[in-house]
Enzyme design. Structure first.
Site, PDB file in Angstrom:
ATOM      1  N   ARG A   1      -4.113 -17.417  16.634  1.00 31.06           N
ATOM      2  CA  ARG A   1      -5.320 -16.749  16.155  1.00 31.06           C
ATOM      3  C   ARG A   1      -5.969 -17.563  15.056  1.00 31.06           C
ATOM      4  O   ARG A   1      -5.301 -18.086  14.172  1.00 31.06           O
ATOM      5  CB  ARG A   1      -5.000 -15.362  15.577  1.00 31.06           C
ATOM      6  CG  ARG A   1      -4.524 -14.309  16.520  1.00 31.06           C
ATOM      7  CD  ARG A   1      -5.546 -13.534  17.324  1.00 31.06           C
ATOM      8  NE  ARG A   1      -6.937 -13.813  17.200  1.00 31.06           N
ATOM      9  CZ  ARG A   1      -7.838 -13.049  16.552  1.00 31.06           C
ATOM     10  NH1 ARG A   1      -7.444 -11.955  15.946  1.00 31.06           N
ATOM     11  NH2 ARG A   1      -9.117 -13.377  16.542  1.00 31.06           N
TER      12      ARG A   1
ATOM     13  N   TYR B   1      -1.891 -17.832  13.019  1.00 28.86           N
ATOM     14  CA  TYR B   1      -0.548 -17.434  13.439  1.00 28.86           C
ATOM     15  C   TYR B   1      -0.471 -17.356  14.966  1.00 28.86           C
ATOM     16  O   TYR B   1      -1.475 -17.096  15.642  1.00 28.86           O
ATOM     17  CB  TYR B   1      -0.155 -16.080  12.824  1.00 28.86           C
ATOM     18  CG  TYR B   1      -1.100 -14.939  13.123  1.00 28.86           C
ATOM     19  CD1 TYR B   1      -1.029 -14.211  14.309  1.00 28.86           C
ATOM     20  CD2 TYR B   1      -2.080 -14.576  12.199  1.00 28.86           C
ATOM     21  CE1 TYR B   1      -1.884 -13.161  14.571  1.00 28.86           C
ATOM     22  CE2 TYR B   1      -2.954 -13.528  12.448  1.00 28.86           C
ATOM     23  CZ  TYR B   1      -2.846 -12.820  13.635  1.00 28.86           C
ATOM     24  OH  TYR B   1      -3.707 -11.780  13.902  1.00 28.86           O
TER      25      TYR B   1
ATOM     26  N   HIS C   1      -8.755 -15.188   9.957  1.00 32.31           N
ATOM     27  CA  HIS C   1      -9.695 -14.069  10.059  1.00 32.31           C
ATOM     28  C   HIS C   1      -9.283 -12.943   9.119  1.00 32.31           C
ATOM     29  O   HIS C   1      -8.126 -12.824   8.709  1.00 32.31           O
ATOM     30  CB  HIS C   1      -9.790 -13.540  11.495  1.00 32.31           C
ATOM     31  CG  HIS C   1      -8.497 -12.954  11.995  1.00 32.31           C
ATOM     32  ND1 HIS C   1      -7.469 -13.727  12.486  1.00 32.31           N
ATOM     33  CD2 HIS C   1      -8.073 -11.665  12.085  1.00 32.31           C
ATOM     34  CE1 HIS C   1      -6.463 -12.958  12.856  1.00 32.31           C
ATOM     35  NE2 HIS C   1      -6.798 -11.696  12.618  1.00 32.31           N
TER      36      HIS C   1
ATOM     37  N   HIS D   1      -9.862  -8.640   8.864  1.00 33.12           N
ATOM     38  CA  HIS D   1     -10.314  -7.422   9.549  1.00 33.12           C
ATOM     39  C   HIS D   1     -11.123  -6.556   8.581  1.00 33.12           C
ATOM     40  O   HIS D   1     -10.763  -6.421   7.406  1.00 33.12           O
ATOM     41  CB  HIS D   1      -9.116  -6.607  10.040  1.00 33.12           C
ATOM     42  CG  HIS D   1      -8.262  -7.316  11.042  1.00 33.12           C
ATOM     43  ND1 HIS D   1      -8.423  -7.170  12.396  1.00 33.12           N
ATOM     44  CD2 HIS D   1      -7.226  -8.185  10.876  1.00 33.12           C
ATOM     45  CE1 HIS D   1      -7.523  -7.901  13.032  1.00 33.12           C
ATOM     46  NE2 HIS D   1      -6.786  -8.534  12.132  1.00 33.12           N
TER      47      HIS D   1
ATOM     48  N   TYR E   1       1.586 -10.853   8.487  1.00 35.07           N
ATOM     49  CA  TYR E   1       1.198  -9.541   7.986  1.00 35.07           C
ATOM     50  C   TYR E   1       2.407  -8.824   7.384  1.00 35.07           C
ATOM     51  O   TYR E   1       3.547  -9.028   7.818  1.00 35.07           O
ATOM     52  CB  TYR E   1       0.642  -8.667   9.113  1.00 35.07           C
ATOM     53  CG  TYR E   1      -0.701  -9.083   9.642  1.00 35.07           C
ATOM     54  CD1 TYR E   1      -1.880  -8.632   9.059  1.00 35.07           C
ATOM     55  CD2 TYR E   1      -0.799  -9.922  10.751  1.00 35.07           C
ATOM     56  CE1 TYR E   1      -3.119  -8.994   9.562  1.00 35.07           C
ATOM     57  CE2 TYR E   1      -2.030 -10.296  11.263  1.00 35.07           C
ATOM     58  CZ  TYR E   1      -3.178  -9.833  10.664  1.00 35.07           C
ATOM     59  OH  TYR E   1      -4.405 -10.207  11.162  1.00 35.07           O
TER      60      TYR E   1
END
Length: 238
Positions: free
Chosen positions: A160, A150, A163, A165, A111
């Site tokens: 994870r 990640y 995905h 959000h 991110y």
């Protein structure tokens, strides 16, 4: 709003059996941030108050296109995808002209945030955030890259799944929803306590479906992800 839902509509109670619990010990950070006191029900008048109105003037022409909205010296790296679907109310009606926001990791699984220190490269041409308004059929559409998996420290080798959000408001404050969209066939889903924390009968509502119709020829594969803001088929919260 545009009148698609009558102002006197009374929202049905949430189907709490379809949502993950606030405290799910296998998802370690939920223990730290879950409520310690009973929730306070909203006053009926407040619960059914209409949400803010979002107009097209609030949006930039590239807000929906994550492959271009942060480009500096080229295109972002990774597999390009189209993510589209419909936003529906509890009666299956389209929710028109409502704001849909997304954020995600880049193709390497990182991110753009100072709190993310994963040893993976940042992409100078990818911000990982976008927004758009639904159309008259309640449909939204984003262009982006497929996010990478990640590590996240829930235990020694926790990863994870891929995905994205989603954040939505709908017609009422009572239909506010923050959720996650996953990809079909991801082997990490069986190991992820966030996904597994959602009751088993509702997990499929969080998984997108591949769509050749949504695929853009020569550019990107397409995935469809319909979102229901409330009611018996509501999309579970994240």
């Amino acid at each position: 709003m545009d009148g698609s839902t009558p102002p006197h509509t009374i929202l049905t109670p949430r189907d709490w059996d379809s949502h993950p619990p606030y405290r799910h010990p296998e998802y370690k950070s939920s223990v730290l941030r879950s409520p310690t006191l009973p929730l306070i029900p909203l006053d009926e008048a407040l619960k059914n108050r209409q949400a803010p109105v979002y107009g097209a003037s609030c949006l930039g022409p590239l807000d929906h296109d994550l492959t271009r909205n942060a480009a500096k010296n080229g295109a972002p790296l990774g597999e390009r995808i189209v993510v589209t679907g419909r936003v529906l109310d509890e009666g299956g009606r389209p929710v028109r002209n409502t704001l849909v926001e997304i954020w995600q990791a880049n193709a390497a699984g990182r991110y753009v945030h100072k709190g993310d220190q994963h040893d993976a490269p940042l992409d100078p041409n990818f911000l990982g955030a976008g927004r758009c308004l639904t159309d008259e059929q309640g449909r939204y559409r984003f262009l982006t890259v497929k996010p990478g998996a990640y590590p996240w420290g829930n235990h020694g080798n926790a990863w994870r799944p891929n995905h994205i959000h989603f954040s939505l408001f709908g017609d009422y404050f009572g239909s506010r929803l923050v959720t996650q969209m996953y990809f079909p066939g991801d082997p990490l889903l069986q190991l992820d306590p966030i996904f597994q924390g959602t009751p088993a009968h509702a997990r499929e509502r969080l998984i997108s479906r591949f769509s050749l119709d949504a695929t853009q020829e020569g550019f990107a594969l397409g995935y469809e992800f319909d979102i229901v803001l409330r009611g018996a088929r509501q999309t579970p919260t994240e």
